[in-house]
Motif scaffolding. Structure first.
Motif, PDB file in Angstrom:
ATOM      1  N   HIS A  17       1.067  -1.036  -0.590  1.00 31.58           N
ATOM      2  CA  HIS A  17      -0.695  -0.143  -0.212  1.00 31.58           C
ATOM      3  C   HIS A  17       0.709   1.254  -0.196  1.00 31.58           C
ATOM      4  O   HIS A  17       1.606   1.619   1.247  1.00 31.58           O
ATOM      5  N   LYS A  18       0.713   1.859  -1.462  1.00 27.80           N
ATOM      6  CA  LYS A  18       1.456   3.026  -1.428  1.00 27.80           C
ATOM      7  C   LYS A  18       0.333   4.146  -1.795  1.00 27.80           C
ATOM      8  O   LYS A  18       0.467   4.159  -2.348  1.00 27.80           O
ATOM      9  N   LYS A  19       1.015   5.426  -1.426  1.00 26.95           N
ATOM     10  CA  LYS A  19      -0.065   6.467  -1.696  1.00 26.95           C
ATOM     11  C   LYS A  19       0.626   7.470  -1.146  1.00 26.95           C
ATOM     12  O   LYS A  19       1.196   7.794  -0.114  1.00 26.95           O
ATOM     13  N   GLN A  20       0.609   8.657  -1.982  1.00 17.58           N
ATOM     14  CA  GLN A  20       2.000   9.920  -2.127  1.00 17.58           C
ATOM     15  C   GLN A  20       0.236  10.806  -2.337  1.00 17.58           C
ATOM     16  O   GLN A  20       0.705  10.885  -3.509  1.00 17.58           O
ATOM     17  N   THR A  21       0.501  11.341  -1.848  1.00 18.76           N
ATOM     18  CA  THR A  21      -0.622  12.289  -1.597  1.00 18.76           C
ATOM     19  C   THR A  21      -0.040  14.269  -1.748  1.00 18.76           C
ATOM     20  O   THR A  21      -1.980  15.592  -1.546  1.00 18.76           O
ATOM     21  N   GLY A  22       0.642  14.599  -1.231  1.00 21.37           N
ATOM     22  CA  GLY A  22       0.991  15.939  -0.940  1.00 21.37           C
ATOM     23  C   GLY A  22       1.488  15.281   0.341  1.00 21.37           C
ATOM     24  O   GLY A  22       0.380  15.275   1.614  1.00 21.37           O
ATOM     25  N   GLY A  23       1.969  16.192   1.196  1.00 21.72           N
ATOM     26  CA  GLY A  23       2.424  16.087   2.424  1.00 21.72           C
ATOM     27  C   GLY A  23       2.746  14.213   3.165  1.00 21.72           C
ATOM     28  O   GLY A  23       3.852  13.833   2.344  1.00 21.72           O
ATOM     29  N   ARG A  24       2.779  14.158   3.972  1.00 21.22           N
ATOM     30  CA  ARG A  24       2.627  12.785   4.348  1.00 21.22           C
ATOM     31  C   ARG A  24       2.063  11.519   3.644  1.00 21.22           C
ATOM     32  O   ARG A  24       1.536  12.164   3.828  1.00 21.22           O
ATOM     33  N   GLY A  25       2.639  10.506   3.399  1.00 24.52           N
ATOM     34  CA  GLY A  25       2.664   9.929   2.352  1.00 24.52           C
ATOM     35  C   GLY A  25       2.375   8.526   3.119  1.00 24.52           C
ATOM     36  O   GLY A  25       1.586   8.410   4.337  1.00 24.52           O
ATOM     37  N   GLN A  26       1.343   7.261   2.819  1.00 28.80           N
ATOM     38  CA  GLN A  26       1.247   6.185   3.381  1.00 28.80           C
ATOM     39  C   GLN A  26       1.991   4.780   2.573  1.00 28.80           C
ATOM     40  O   GLN A  26       1.987   5.433   1.655  1.00 28.80           O
ATOM     41  N   TYR A  27       2.447   4.084   3.065  1.00 26.25           N
ATOM     42  CA  TYR A  27       3.182   3.147   3.126  1.00 26.25           C
ATOM     43  C   TYR A  27       2.933   1.876   3.760  1.00 26.25           C
ATOM     44  O   TYR A  27       3.335   1.349   5.202  1.00 26.25           O
ATOM     45  N   GLY A  28       2.790   0.868   3.530  1.00 26.19           N
ATOM     46  CA  GLY A  28       3.323  -0.220   4.045  1.00 26.19           C
ATOM     47  C   GLY A  28       2.992  -1.635   3.356  1.00 26.19           C
ATOM     48  O   GLY A  28       2.060  -1.539   2.861  1.00 26.19           O
ATOM     49  N   GLU A  29       3.816  -2.824   3.499  1.00 28.88           N
ATOM     50  CA  GLU A  29       4.048  -3.623   2.607  1.00 28.88           C
ATOM     51  C   GLU A  29       4.126  -4.362   3.224  1.00 28.88           C
ATOM     52  O   GLU A  29       4.451  -5.108   4.682  1.00 28.88           O
ATOM     53  N   VAL A  30       2.897  -6.285   3.245  1.00 30.15           N
ATOM     54  CA  VAL A  30       3.065  -7.377   3.475  1.00 30.15           C
ATOM     55  C   VAL A  30       3.319  -8.316   2.724  1.00 30.15           C
ATOM     56  O   VAL A  30       2.549  -8.720   1.290  1.00 30.15           O
ATOM     57  N   PHE A  31       3.770  -9.663   3.346  1.00 26.21           N
ATOM     58  CA  PHE A  31       3.446 -11.302   2.656  1.00 26.21           C
ATOM     59  C   PHE A  31       3.008 -11.153   3.755  1.00 26.21           C
ATOM     60  O   PHE A  31       3.623 -12.210   4.620  1.00 26.21           O
ATOM     61  N   ILE A  32       2.228 -12.706   3.054  1.00 22.71           N
ATOM     62  CA  ILE A  32       1.695 -13.197   3.936  1.00 22.71           C
ATOM     63  C   ILE A  32       1.091 -14.477   2.940  1.00 22.71           C
ATOM     64  O   ILE A  32       1.348 -14.971   2.313  1.00 22.71           O
ATOM     65  N   LYS A  33       0.518 -15.530   3.863  1.00 23.03           N
ATOM     66  CA  LYS A  33       0.857 -17.632   3.651  1.00 23.03           C
ATOM     67  C   LYS A  33      -1.429 -17.856   3.825  1.00 23.03           C
ATOM     68  O   LYS A  33      -1.056 -17.792   5.584  1.00 23.03           O
ATOM     69  N   VAL A  34      -1.641 -17.936   3.582  1.00 17.60           N
ATOM     70  CA  VAL A  34      -2.702 -18.481   3.847  1.00 17.60           C
ATOM     71  C   VAL A  34      -2.847 -19.855   3.887  1.00 17.60           C
ATOM     72  O   VAL A  34      -2.703 -20.327   3.063  1.00 17.60           O
ATOM     73  N   GLU A  35      -3.488 -20.719   5.087  1.00 17.50           N
ATOM     74  CA  GLU A  35      -3.707 -22.319   4.934  1.00 17.50           C
ATOM     75  C   GLU A  35      -4.541 -22.695   5.685  1.00 17.50           C
ATOM     76  O   GLU A  35      -5.328 -22.137   6.975  1.00 17.50           O
ATOM     77  N   PRO A  36      -5.527 -23.912   5.102  1.00 21.86           N
ATOM     78  CA  PRO A  36      -6.766 -23.944   6.330  1.00 21.86           C
ATOM     79  C   PRO A  36      -6.013 -24.867   7.284  1.00 21.86           C
ATOM     80  O   PRO A  36      -5.244 -25.345   7.650  1.00 21.86           O
ATOM     81  N   ARG A  37      -7.369 -24.955   8.345  1.00 19.19           N
ATOM     82  CA  ARG A  37      -7.127 -25.760   9.676  1.00 19.19           C
ATOM     83  C   ARG A  37      -8.247 -26.658   9.846  1.00 19.19           C
ATOM     84  O   ARG A  37      -9.277 -26.591   9.122  1.00 19.19           O
ATOM     85  N   GLU A  38      -8.367 -26.697  10.585  1.00 23.38           N
ATOM     86  CA  GLU A  38      -8.877 -28.209  10.563  1.00 23.38           C
ATOM     87  C   GLU A  38     -10.353 -27.502  11.084  1.00 23.38           C
ATOM     88  O   GLU A  38     -10.415 -26.269  12.140  1.00 23.38           O
ATOM     89  N   ARG A  39     -11.463 -28.560  10.946  1.00 24.86           N
ATOM     90  CA  ARG A  39     -13.142 -27.780  11.152  1.00 24.86           C
ATOM     91  C   ARG A  39     -13.092 -27.146  11.947  1.00 24.86           C
ATOM     92  O   ARG A  39     -13.338 -27.843  13.612  1.00 24.86           O
TER      93      ARG A  39
END
Length: 513
Positions: free
Chosen positions: A311-333
Motif C-alpha cells: 500500500h503506497k500513496k502520496q498525495t502531498g505531505g506525509r504519504g502512506q506506505y506498508g507492505e506485507v507478505f502472507i501465507k493462508v492455510e486451512p485449519r481443521e473444522r
C-alpha cells in the motif's frame, strides 16, 4: 368420526356397548382402563380377579385415586366450536380430578427430594406456570399454591434468583377480569401483579423453607421467521414487545443471529407464529415484515496460497506506505482463526503487526465470496517492508486486508453450510414417502427405530437450507400425523452448483445493503 366427520365422543370406561362409528377398539380400551384402576386398590383388585367384574360405582370411586396415583391418565376428545365433548370434560374435572390433598408431590431441597403435603398450615410454597402482560395491571404471574397459606402482607422468595418480593395484591382470574382475594390455600390458582423477575417454572416460597418443584420441559420450537419493523424507528418497541411475548410462551423464542444480523422468531408451527404476530399487532400496536431467515453460511479455504500487497500513496505531505507478505492455510473444522507472526529482522516493525492482524480480522467478519464469516484459516505474516516516515498503522491495516483477500481467493475457497440432525416421527405407512423426500433434499439417513404405538422414528442429517419449510411440507406428506425435531450438527462444504447460486444472490443484494 374423524376430521370433518367428528360427531361425538364415547366413554370407554363406562363399559356399555359402543355405538357404530367409534374409531379403534373400545372393548380393549375398556379392559386397559379397568386394569389401570383396580391395581391401585388391593381389595378391588382381589375382587376383580375373583369375579371378573366390578360394580361400576366402585370403579368410579377408585378412578380419582388412580388418576392421583398417575397409573391412569384420562384422554378426552373435544371440538369446542361444535360443542362436542365439552360437557364430558367438565364432568371428568368435577368427578375425577383429585383433591390437592390427595396428590403426592415431590420437590428438591438441597441435594435431596422431599414430599410436599398440601397443608394450609405448612410453610408456603407455590409453582409459577404462566405469565402474561396485562395492559392495565402490567405483568401477571400465575401460580399454583402447593403448600401453606398466602396473604397480601407476606413476602416470598424466588428460589431461582434468591430475590425477595412483597406480595401485595392476590388475584383470582375470571376470564379477562381479576378478582382480588385476601388469601390463597393449597390447590388455588392465583395471579400476582408487577413482580417482574418471576418467570415460568419458578418456585416461590417463604425464605425459611426453600424448595424447588420440577420444571416443565417444553417442546422445542422448530419453525422460524426473520422479522424487521414495518415502520422505521420501531426497532426498540418491537424488541421489547417480542421479549414480553417470549416470557409468556416458552415455546416462542426470540433470537438475534450474530452472523446474519437478523432478528429471528421461532415457534411450534406457522399457525403459532401467525398468532404471536397478531398479538404483537393487537397488544403492542407494532407491525413487522417477515421473511425466511438467511442461512448462516461460512467461508473457508481448502488449499494454501501466498500473497503480497504494497500500500503506497502520496498525495502531498506525509504519504502512506506498508507492505506485507502472507501465507493462508486451512485449519481443521472448528479450530477458528489463527494469526502467526513469523517476521524476522524487523522487516515489519512490532508496532504495526497488530494492525495487520486487525485488517485481516475485519475481512474475516465481512467475508469475501458471499459476505459470510470466514473461519478455520491460518494466516502467517512472514515478510514485509516499511518506510521510516510514511508508514502507519492505517497503511499496514489496509495492506493486511488486501493481501488476505488476494491469498484467500487463490487458496481454493469454498462455502460451508450448516447441517442439522433431523429426527422424524411418523406412522409406518408414510416411511417410503418421507425417506424419498429426505434423499431429494441432499439428506443422508443415519438410523431407523420403532417407537411406541407402531410409529417409526427416522434419523437423518440434512443441510439446513433444505428444511427451512419442513414443518409445512411434513404436515402435507403425512396429513398432519408427522412430527420432527432438529438440532445443529456441523458445517459441510456446499456443492459447487449451489455455491454459485448463493454467491450470485449475495452479489445481487450488495447494492441494496
Amino acid at each position: 368420526g374423524q376430521g370433518a366427520s367428528f360427531s361425538g365422543v364415547f366413554d370407554v370406561f363406562s363399559g356399555v356397548e359402543a355405538p357404530d362409528g367409534v374409531i379403534g377398539d373400545p372393548a380393549a380400551a375398556h379392559e386397559e382402563a379397568m386394569d389401570a384402576v383396580v391395581e391401585v386398590d388391593d381389595a378391588l383388585l382381589e375382587k376383580y380377579l375373583e369375579q371378573g367384574s366390578v360394580d361400576p360405582a366402585e370403579l368410579s370411586a377408585t378412578l380419582s385415586k388412580a388418576v392421583a396415583a398417575g397409573s391412569l391418565v384420562p384422554m378426552l376428545f373435544t371440538a369446542g366450536r361444535n360443542d362436542i365433548g365439552v360437557e364430558e370434560v367438565l364432568n371428568i374435572l368435577a368427578s375425577v380430578a383429585p383433591s390437592p390433598t390427595a396428590v403426592k408431590r415431590t420437590a428438591r431441597k438441597g441435594d435431596a427430594d422431599v414430599e410436599v403435603q398440601a397443608d394450609p398450615a405448612g410453610p408456603f410454597a407455590a409453582y409459577v406456570f404462566k405469565s402474561m402482560t396485562d395492559p392495565y395491571v402490567g405483568k401477571l404471574s400465575f401460580l399454583r399454591v402447593m403448600r401453606g397459606t398466602l396473604t397480601g402482607d407476606m413476602s416470598v422468595t424466588d428460589v431461582r434468583t434468591g430475590n425477595k418480593h412483597r406480595v401485595g395484591h392476590i388475584y383470582r382470574m375470571q376470564g379477562k377480569e381479576q378478582k382480588e382475594i385476601t388469601q390463597a390455600i393449597p390447590g388455588d390458582i392465583i395471579a400476582l401483579a408487577k413482580i417482574e423477575d418471576i418467570g415460568v417454572n419458578d418456585t416461590v416460597t417463604v425464605e425459611s423453607e426453600q424448595i424447588a418443584f420440577p420444571a416443565v420441559v417444553f417442546p422445542r420450537p422448530m419453525v422460524s421467521l426473520a422479522v424487521k419493523p414495518k415502520k422505521r424507528g420501531d426497532e426498540q418497541r418491537i424488541a421489547g414487545a417480542l421479549v414480553k411475548l417470549a416470557e409468556e410462551d416458552k415455546t416462542f423464542v426470540v433470537t438475534r443471529d450474530s452472523q446474519t444480523g437478523e432478528q429471528v422468531i421461532t415457534g411450534m408451527s406457522s399457525l403459532h407464529l401467525d398468532i404471536m404476530l397478531q398479538r404483537l399487532k393487537n397488544r403492542f400496536d407494532v407491525e413487522v415484515v417477515t421473511s425466511e431467515p438467511r442461512i448462516p453460511y461460512k467461508e473457508t479455504v481448502t488449499g494454501s496460497a501466498d500473497a503480497r500487497y504494497r500500500h503506497k500513496k502520496q498525495t502531498g505531505g506525509r504519504g502512506q506506505y506498508g507492505e506485507v507478505f502472507i501465507k493462508v492455510e486451512p485449519r481443521e473444522r472448528g479450530q477458528g482463526f489463527e494469526f502467526v507472526d513469523e517476521v524476522v529482522g524487523g522487516r515489519v516493525p512490532n508496532q504495526y503487526i497488530p494492525a495487520v492482524e486487525k485488517g485481516i480480522r475485519e475481512v474475516l467478519a465481512r467475508g469475501i465470496l458471499a459476505g459470510c464469516v470466514v473461519e478455520d484459516v491460518c494466516v502467517r505474516l512472514y515478510d514485509g517492508s516499511f518506510h521510516p516516515v510514511d508508514s502507519s498503522e492505517a497503511a499496514f491495516k489496509l495492506a493486511g486486508a488486501k493481501a488476505f483477500q488476494d491469498a484467500f481467493l487463490n487458496a481454493k475457497p469454498v462455502l460451508l453450510e450448516p447441517v442439522v440432525i433431523l429426527e422424524i416421527t411418523i406412522p409406518s405407512e408414510f416411511m417410503g414417502d418421507v425417506t424419498g423426500d429426505i434423499n431429494s433434499r441432499r439428506g443422508r439417513i443415519t438410523g431407523m427405530d420403532q417407537g411406541p404405538g407402531g410409529v417409526q422414528i427416522l434419523k437423518a442429517t440434512v443441510p439446513m437450507s433444505e428444511v427451512m419449510r419442513y414443518a409445512t411440507e411434513l404436515r402435507s406428506m403425512t396429513g398432519g400425523r408427522g412430527a420432527f425435531t432438529l438440532e445443529f450438527s456441523h458445517y459441510d462444504p456446499v456443492p459447487q452448483r449451489i455455491a454459485e447460486q448463493v454467491i450470485a444472490q449475495a452479489k445481487r443484494e450488495e447494492p441494496e445493503e
